[in-house]
Design an enzyme around this catalytic site. Structure first.
Site, PDB file in Angstrom:
ATOM      1  N   ARG A   1       0.840  -1.217   0.000  1.00 23.66           N
ATOM      2  CA  ARG A   1       0.000   0.000   0.000  1.00 23.66           C
ATOM      3  C   ARG A   1       0.876   1.270   0.000  1.00 23.66           C
ATOM      4  NH1 ARG A   1      -0.680   4.738   2.509  1.00 23.66           N
ATOM      5  NH2 ARG A   1      -0.278   3.750   4.512  1.00 23.66           N
ATOM      6  N   ASP A   2       1.530   1.546   1.103  1.00 19.68           N
ATOM      7  CA  ASP A   2       2.309   2.784   1.235  1.00 19.68           C
ATOM      8  C   ASP A   2       3.456   2.810   0.222  1.00 19.68           C
ATOM      9  OD1 ASP A   2       3.514   5.086   2.133  1.00 19.68           O
ATOM     10  OD2 ASP A   2       4.088   4.308   4.085  1.00 19.68           O
TER      11      ASP A   2
ATOM     12  N   HIS B   1       6.249   4.307  12.615  1.00 19.52           N
ATOM     13  CA  HIS B   1       6.311   4.261  11.151  1.00 19.52           C
ATOM     14  C   HIS B   1       7.455   5.194  10.740  1.00 19.52           C
ATOM     15  CE1 HIS B   1       4.219   3.891   7.140  1.00 19.52           C
ATOM     16  NE2 HIS B   1       4.976   4.945   6.918  1.00 19.52           N
TER      17      HIS B   1
ATOM     18  N   HIS C   1      10.775   6.589   8.590  1.00 16.56           N
ATOM     19  CA  HIS C   1      11.330   6.752   7.239  1.00 16.56           C
ATOM     20  C   HIS C   1      12.837   6.969   7.344  1.00 16.56           C
ATOM     21  CE1 HIS C   1       7.601   7.693   4.563  1.00 16.56           C
ATOM     22  NE2 HIS C   1       7.354   6.725   5.413  1.00 16.56           N
TER      23      HIS C   1
ATOM     24  N   CYS D   1      10.617   8.634  -1.196  1.00 12.21           N
ATOM     25  CA  CYS D   1      10.115   9.777  -0.426  1.00 12.21           C
ATOM     26  C   CYS D   1       9.556  10.826  -1.368  1.00 12.21           C
ATOM     27  CB  CYS D   1      11.238  10.390   0.414  1.00 12.21           C
ATOM     28  SG  CYS D   1      10.693  11.836   1.349  1.00 12.21           S
TER      29      CYS D   1
ATOM     30  N   ASN E   1      10.149   4.930   3.273  1.00 14.35           N
ATOM     31  CA  ASN E   1       9.865   3.896   4.273  1.00 14.35           C
ATOM     32  C   ASN E   1      11.108   3.089   4.646  1.00 14.35           C
ATOM     33  OD1 ASN E   1       6.945   4.109   4.505  1.00 14.35           O
ATOM     34  ND2 ASN E   1       6.872   3.417   2.385  1.00 14.35           N
TER      35      ASN E   1
HETATM   36 MG    MG Z   1       5.477   5.631   4.896  1.00  8.42          MG
END
Ligand code: MG
Length: 312
Positions: A24-25, A216, A218, A249, A258
């Site tokens: 997804r992300d 979460h 990065h 990003c 991520n």
């Molecule tokens: Mg993310």
């Protein structure tokens, strides 16, 4: 064999859940639109590697996020699997209905801690998002569906700069009060440093059980793993990551986004923390992700493992 951890290293959890966001992300931020069959193969490879929670798609309006426009078709093709929970992002009640049609056990909602980012990302004010979730979260819970809530831009906003952690805490408490079982705190632009992470967690942990939080992180500025280590020392047991670092990003083209799942799992296993994940199989999933998007991914462990395989 669990390595002995020196006493002054901090108390680390015995077991950690890695929450996989790649399908997804990750894919939502890739320019290539991966065919549904490729996504199904990737999700199955991730489940086979032992990932126990995988966010598979987003039930946004199909015209909003082209790479995830096949959400309903994709979700229908994912068969229930013992030991793996599949999750989808939902923006509203209609998204919840779609998640129910797909028989998902968990949904996620998202908002930003900063006004400008929320406006640009979701086209709502923070108050409007909270108003939506005030009915959406209880509706999901009543339907027997678990809810996690993402709060973005916790470590900093690309438009507003500094974000007040007290403001984030107030949002998180409101979401938890409505029934969100886990709050995932996002370093959306990858600016976080370990001291900042410690300060945020110190503020949150009197109000939340460590299991009710997720990080979460990065890796845009190379601090994701050091922030994860701080999280572990504070007892956090859920970390989000994306296979191979899929997604990049959006605020720094060409930079990492991520945290890569393999990098996180390598850190966790090195600390003697159980994940239930087979790192070799995860590398296979990473290699598949690379072939699906047609370029190499930023994950360091993946690069090293693939280079070693090539040399052998
Ligand atoms: Mg993310």
């Amino acid at each position: 064999m669990t390595p002995a951890v020196p006493a002054n290293f901090g108390r680390l959890p015995k077991r950690v859940t890695v929450y996989e966001v790649g399908p997804r992300d990750g894919l939502q931020n890739e320019s290539t639109v991966v065919p549904t069959a490729g996504k199904v193969a990737l999700i199955e490879a991730l489940a086979a590697a032992g990932l126990s929670r995988i966010e598979i798609t987003s039930f946004m309006r199909p015209d909003r996020i082209a790479p995830l426009a096949d959400a309903d078709v994709l979700a229908a093709q994912i068969s229930p699997r013992a030991g793996t929970r599949f999750v989808a992002l939902i923006p509203n009640q209609h998204g919840l209905l779609r998640a129910q049609a797909a028989k998902l056990a968990e949904v996620a909602v998202v908002l930003s801690a900063s006004e400008t980012h929320n406006k640009k990302n979701i086209n709502r004010s923070v108050a409007e998002s909270l108003a939506e979730f005030r009915t959406l979260i209880p509706a999901a819970r009543q339907a027997g569906i678990s809810v996690r809530a993402y709060i973005s831009t916790v470590w900093g906003c690309p438009y507003e700069g500094k974000v007040d952690p007290q403001h984030v805490l107030a949002i998180a408490r409101e979401l938890a009060g409505r029934g969100a079982e886990q709050i995932s705190l996002g370093d959306t632009i990858g600016v976080g440093t370990p001291l900042q992470t410690a300060r945020i967690l110190e503020m949150f942990l009197p109000h939340f059980a460590p299991e009710a939080l997720a990080l979460h992180l990065h890796d845009t500025r190379g601090t994701a793993l050091s922030n994860a280590l701080v999280g572990l020392q504070f007892g956090i047991t859920t970390f989000d990551a994306s296979v191979g670092g899929l997604g990049g990003c959006p605020y720094a083209p060409g930079a990492a986004g991520n945290l890569a799942t393999e990098d996180l799992v390598y850190l966790l296993h090195g600390l003697g923390i159980e994940t239930g994940i087979d790192l070799d199989k995860l590398v296979d999933a990473g290699r598949l992700a690379q072939s699906l998007v047609g370029h190499s991914l930023p994950g360091r462990y993946l690069k090293a493992a693939l280079a070693a395989k090539e040399k052998a």
